[in-house]
Design a protein around this motif. Structure first.
Motif, PDB file in Angstrom:
ATOM      1  N   ASP A   1       0.695  -1.535  -0.357  1.00 48.64           N
ATOM      2  CA  ASP A   1      -0.108  -0.358   0.277  1.00 48.64           C
ATOM      3  C   ASP A   1       0.700   1.361   0.025  1.00 48.64           C
ATOM      4  O   ASP A   1       2.125   1.559   0.157  1.00 48.64           O
ATOM      5  CB  ASP A   1      -1.052  -0.536   1.472  1.00 48.64           C
ATOM      6  N   ALA A   2       0.368   2.205  -0.734  1.00 49.35           N
ATOM      7  CA  ALA A   2       1.048   3.502  -0.589  1.00 49.35           C
ATOM      8  C   ALA A   2       1.897   4.208   0.831  1.00 49.35           C
ATOM      9  O   ALA A   2       0.611   3.709   1.631  1.00 49.35           O
ATOM     10  CB  ALA A   2       0.718   4.674  -1.046  1.00 49.35           C
ATOM     11  N   LEU A   3       2.678   4.871   0.802  1.00 46.18           N
ATOM     12  CA  LEU A   3       3.469   4.917   2.025  1.00 46.18           C
ATOM     13  C   LEU A   3       2.669   6.666   2.256  1.00 46.18           C
ATOM     14  O   LEU A   3       2.008   6.803   1.679  1.00 46.18           O
ATOM     15  CB  LEU A   3       3.799   5.133   1.898  1.00 46.18           C
ATOM     16  N   THR A   4       2.858   7.006   3.518  1.00 51.11           N
ATOM     17  CA  THR A   4       1.385   8.187   4.217  1.00 51.11           C
ATOM     18  C   THR A   4       2.382   9.046   4.799  1.00 51.11           C
ATOM     19  O   THR A   4       3.430   8.937   5.104  1.00 51.11           O
ATOM     20  CB  THR A   4       0.435   7.296   4.615  1.00 51.11           C
ATOM     21  N   VAL A   5       1.818  10.075   5.451  1.00 50.34           N
ATOM     22  CA  VAL A   5       2.893  11.577   5.552  1.00 50.34           C
ATOM     23  C   VAL A   5       3.347  10.035   7.382  1.00 50.34           C
ATOM     24  O   VAL A   5       4.263  11.208   7.494  1.00 50.34           O
ATOM     25  CB  VAL A   5       1.855  12.244   6.779  1.00 50.34           C
ATOM     26  N   ASP A   6       2.541   9.581   7.565  1.00 46.53           N
ATOM     27  CA  ASP A   6       3.451   8.797   8.654  1.00 46.53           C
ATOM     28  C   ASP A   6       4.042   8.198   8.617  1.00 46.53           C
ATOM     29  O   ASP A   6       5.110   7.406   9.558  1.00 46.53           O
ATOM     30  CB  ASP A   6       1.965   8.128  10.167  1.00 46.53           C
ATOM     31  N   ASN A   7       4.834   7.232   7.691  1.00 43.04           N
ATOM     32  CA  ASN A   7       5.651   6.398   6.995  1.00 43.04           C
ATOM     33  C   ASN A   7       6.426   6.011   5.946  1.00 43.04           C
ATOM     34  O   ASN A   7       7.121   5.406   5.488  1.00 43.04           O
ATOM     35  CB  ASN A   7       5.017   5.209   7.255  1.00 43.04           C
ATOM     36  N   LEU A   8       6.291   7.297   4.605  1.00 46.17           N
ATOM     37  CA  LEU A   8       6.857   7.762   3.591  1.00 46.17           C
ATOM     38  C   LEU A   8       8.659   8.004   4.037  1.00 46.17           C
ATOM     39  O   LEU A   8       9.174   8.222   5.322  1.00 46.17           O
ATOM     40  CB  LEU A   8       6.620   8.846   2.602  1.00 46.17           C
ATOM     41  N   LEU A   9       8.714   7.550   3.498  1.00 46.52           N
ATOM     42  CA  LEU A   9      10.527   7.646   4.170  1.00 46.52           C
ATOM     43  C   LEU A   9      11.875   7.385   1.884  1.00 46.52           C
ATOM     44  O   LEU A   9      10.763   6.776   1.006  1.00 46.52           O
ATOM     45  CB  LEU A   9      10.952   6.529   4.463  1.00 46.52           C
ATOM     46  N   SER A  10      12.637   7.881   1.959  1.00 50.69           N
ATOM     47  CA  SER A  10      13.514   8.063   0.943  1.00 50.69           C
ATOM     48  C   SER A  10      14.831   7.033   1.311  1.00 50.69           C
ATOM     49  O   SER A  10      15.480   8.063   2.881  1.00 50.69           O
ATOM     50  CB  SER A  10      13.536   9.114   0.815  1.00 50.69           C
ATOM     51  N   SER A  11      15.767   6.212   0.909  1.00 51.00           N
ATOM     52  CA  SER A  11      16.863   5.904   1.571  1.00 51.00           C
ATOM     53  C   SER A  11      17.350   5.518   2.224  1.00 51.00           C
ATOM     54  O   SER A  11      17.801   5.924   3.186  1.00 51.00           O
ATOM     55  CB  SER A  11      18.252   6.870   1.254  1.00 51.00           C
ATOM     56  N   PRO A  12      16.540   4.330   2.591  1.00 51.04           N
ATOM     57  CA  PRO A  12      16.988   3.591   3.770  1.00 51.04           C
ATOM     58  C   PRO A  12      18.088   2.931   3.889  1.00 51.04           C
ATOM     59  O   PRO A  12      19.190   2.800   2.979  1.00 51.04           O
ATOM     60  CB  PRO A  12      15.930   2.472   2.880  1.00 51.04           C
ATOM     61  N   ASP A  13      18.406   3.018   4.476  1.00 48.00           N
ATOM     62  CA  ASP A  13      20.354   2.855   5.260  1.00 48.00           C
ATOM     63  C   ASP A  13      20.348   2.127   6.740  1.00 48.00           C
ATOM     64  O   ASP A  13      20.435   0.865   6.821  1.00 48.00           O
ATOM     65  CB  ASP A  13      20.902   4.277   5.228  1.00 48.00           C
TER      66      ASP A  13
END
Length: 699
Positions: free
Chosen positions: A565-577
């Motif tokens: 499911d699409a990420l929301t304001v509670d869990n959107l993220l970029s570049s997991p490290d």
């Protein structure tokens, strides 16, 4: 700074010093594999072998909203703390933030400890911007990264005291403009240095070398939940100068013979230590990641063991080889052939880096050991599978560069509790992963004499294969990946996770997955065949996709949570490290949007770098923490009772522009954590987090 002084300096800026992001193979890129795999991801759902491990349960679980999950009896419960039943994730999501603060959920508190420059040993010199290079060797290093809390009993790495122990952490690199008094007021970027004509100030070079490496710090919890440094014999600094031994097949090879160690048995120092690992026998493994940029080689022909790692003809990252007055401790960073043979110069010094370094935190007199059987590349870290009596030790590592590979080492000898030590890592087989279109995968052995790893391709022996691990992996047909970084193993079902941070240079496009530029990264997960980590086959799928629900430029690049499911304001993220899985199977995910991209363009919506928590059973994910301006959240571990968490904040203020730095301290974008920009620069530091009701972190 006066104009007269300015005219005597030269500014050199190599950026952040990471190696060039280049593909060294013609192997099939992961993008094309991923396209086919997503179209066929339902195949795994019917696999009995995978189902036995609980793998791919996400594809069958319903997606819970934040409000639903707080009311329903779902999730893995509090298995690590008495078997209590309840949702695995119980905190309120933190919103994206651009503030210069640490933000944690309601009901949580935190404390900042052990910032760069904290005195921990020797004469205990207080931190000041004028500290000498020698003094830096007695203080906490810079740019805190991966770490582990070792309970004070010194018996088990994840069991024992939750009130006292050794906090061991890496220091990845340095930001010279924040380290030296004469850099203040000069238009410097985050990686820039000041030269005096053609030379580096000798003490500044020493200070930078000593700010690298590892810190071992004795810490203790107080009655008010706050933690304090304990002055004890355990406290230790391991730096870019600390003597180290080479072990495994490369020990004694002609490829590591140098003027310092003509027999090829030893080297000095460890550099660019990013993630780490913890062995089943209670020692610490420091990873050497972007180490290549510290060296230069002006030879007409650069050997493949340099070229395939990004070592170039120009001078090194910080120009340490040009330290005023010379000396082997500095000259060794020039890998040019200047002597009659390798024992007369440092042409082989780069071959002594790119390894995993084993450190015994409970023996301050022990010599760190570089375990060469695990391969030479840009190690982000190493993660061990469960150690089972009578079975091989298995560990995984990613090569943090675009189009590079994921590796696994399987020991030759079986694990024996109380008997096994680090020498078990010196014999065994290093494998590299190939991901097939149908969701299966294979581990390909990197063994001299097999699959073209022989004289026909220029390999002389197993030491040659390991020194040239990248080349060997490409030749046997491994799958190039999008910057494999941290790994983690779920302690409850054995699933293996790896973050693939991003690859903006990907050019392959397709209708099913049009990520022509993988700006936001994803996390891959697999289960080894039969639940045996030593297996040579596995089944894989994608755990989640980074992104922002389509707002990053292409609608089909929407970030997806573990349920798709699409990420929301509670869990959107970029570049997991950064990545870690706790006792209850919470998946902790840290982000590293680069300093040149934070809070701008397609990355603006994500705010400052953050840490999120995912439940792999229900697919729920929430943002747990956001950090100050310009930093990376990295390093995560809890005490054995899971009621204290340690995380690191690296390079706050790194987004400060050269113009802002030239204008003076008050224009630096971050004043964290000291809030005294007129006197102290922003500093990397450790953050201690606890739940106000004394409960398990995340619950």
């Amino acid at each position: 700074m006066s104009n007269e002084v300015r005219n005597q300096i030269t500014i050199v800026d190599n950026g952040n010093g990471d190696e060039p992001q280049v593909s060294y193979t013609d192997n099939r890129p992961f993008a094309s594999v991923l396209e086919a795999r997503l179209a066929r991801r339902s195949l795994l759902k019917g696999s009995a072998g995978v189902a036995a491990l609980g793998f791919m349960s996400l594809g069958l679980a319903g997606c819970l909203s934040s409000s639903d999950s707080d009311d329903d009896d779902v999730g893995g419960g509090d298995a690590g703390n008495g078997g209590e039943v309840g949702p695995l994730i119980g905190f309120t999501a933190v919103a994206p933030s651009e503030s210069d603060e640490i933000v944690v959920p309601p009901g949580y508190s935190y404390q900042v400890i052990l910032p760069w420059g904290t005195p921990i040993t020797g004469t205990m010199p207080a931190f000041d911007i004028t500290n000498t290079g020698e003094e830096q060797g007695m203080q906490m290093g810079s740019h805190h990264d991966g770490m582990h809390f070792f309970p004070i009993e010194g018996e088990e790495p994840f069991e024992g005291s939750s009130d006292e122990g050794l906090l061991v952490m890496n220091h990845e690199y340095v930001e010279p403009r924040f380290m030296h008094a004469d850099h203040i007021g000069v238009a410097l970027g985050s990686g820039a240095i000041v030269m005096k004509g053609d030379v580096r100030d000798r003490d500044q070079a020493l200070k930078e070398i000593n700010a690298h490496g590892v810190s071992v710090v004795h810490v203790r919890k107080r009655a008010d939940n706050r933690w304090e440094l304990v002055q004890s014999e355990y406290n230790r600094r391991i730096t870019g100068l600390t003597p180290m031994e080479l072990h495994g097949p490369v020990r004694g090879s002609d490829l590591v013979k140098t003027k310092y160690s003509p027999q090829g048995l030893a080297t000095r120092g460890t550099l660019n230590n990013c993630a780490m690992g913890v062995t089943p026998w209670n020692t610490y493994m420091a990873a050497e990641e972007n180490w290549a940029g510290y060296f230069g080689n002006r030879d007409e022909t650069i050997p493949r063991e340099h070229a395939h790692y990004g070592i170039r003809a120009n001078d090194s990252r910080y120009r340490w080889a040009l330290a005023e007055g010379g000396g082997d401790e500095f000259i060794r960073f020039d890998a040019t052939s200047t002597g009659a043979d390798a024992t007369q110069d440092y042409r082989n010094e780069p071959n002594c880096f790119g390894w995993m370094v084993e450190i015994d935190p409970f023996d301050p007199n022990s010599v760190p050991k570089k375990r060469t059987s695990l391969g030479r590349f840009g190690h982000e870290g190493v993660v061990f599978g469960p150690a089972i009596e009578g079975k091989p030790v298995v560990c995984y590592s990613g090569d943090d560069s675009t189009n590079q590979f994921i590796y696994k080492f399987v020991s030759e000898q079986p694990f024996q509790k109380g008997v096994t030590d680090g020498s078990i890592l010196d014999t065994g087989v290093l494998y590299v992963a190939r991901f097939n279109d149908d969701g299966t995968g294979e581990w390909l052995p990197l063994v001299y004499g097999q699959n073209g790893l022989d004289a026909s391709n220029g390999f002389r022996d197993q030491a040659d294969v390991l020194v040239n691990t990248r080349l060997a992996a490409g030749l046997v047909g491994a799958t190039p990946m999008d910057r494999p970084e941290w790994g983690a193993v779920d302690p409850n079902n054995g699933d293996v996770y790896f973050t693939l941070t991003n690859n903006s240079g990907r050019s392959t496009a397709n209708g099913a997955n049009p990520r022509t530029q993988n700006r936001h990264g994803h996390i891959i997960r697999w289960a080894e065949a039969g639940g045996e980590h030593a297996s040579t086959t596995f089944e894989w799928d994608i755990f989640l996709f980074g992104g922002d629900a389509g707002q990053s430029g292409q609608a089909n690049l929407a970030g997806k949570d573990p349920n798709g499911d699409a990420l929301t304001v509670d869990n959107l993220l970029s570049s997991p490290d950064g990545l870690w899985i706790d006792k209850d199977s919470r998946v902790w995910i840290q982000t590293d949007i680069g300093e040149g991209s934070q809070n701008s363009g397609v990355y603006e919506v994500f705010g400052n770098n953050a840490m999120l928590c995912a439940d792999p059973k229900t697919g729920e994910m929430r943002r747990f923490l956001t950090g100050p301006i310009g930093q990376e959240i990295t390093g995560v571990i809890t005490t054995p009772d899971q009621r204290t968490m340690f995380i690191n904040v690296q390079h706050p203020g790194a987004t400060t522009t050269p113009t802002e730095w030239e204008l003076g301290p008050r224009y630096v974008r971050s004043s964290w954590p000291d809030r005294n920009p007129a006197r102290l620069p922003p500093r990397s530091a450790t953050v201690v987090i606890w739940k106000d009701d004394g409960g398990v972190i995340g619950s």
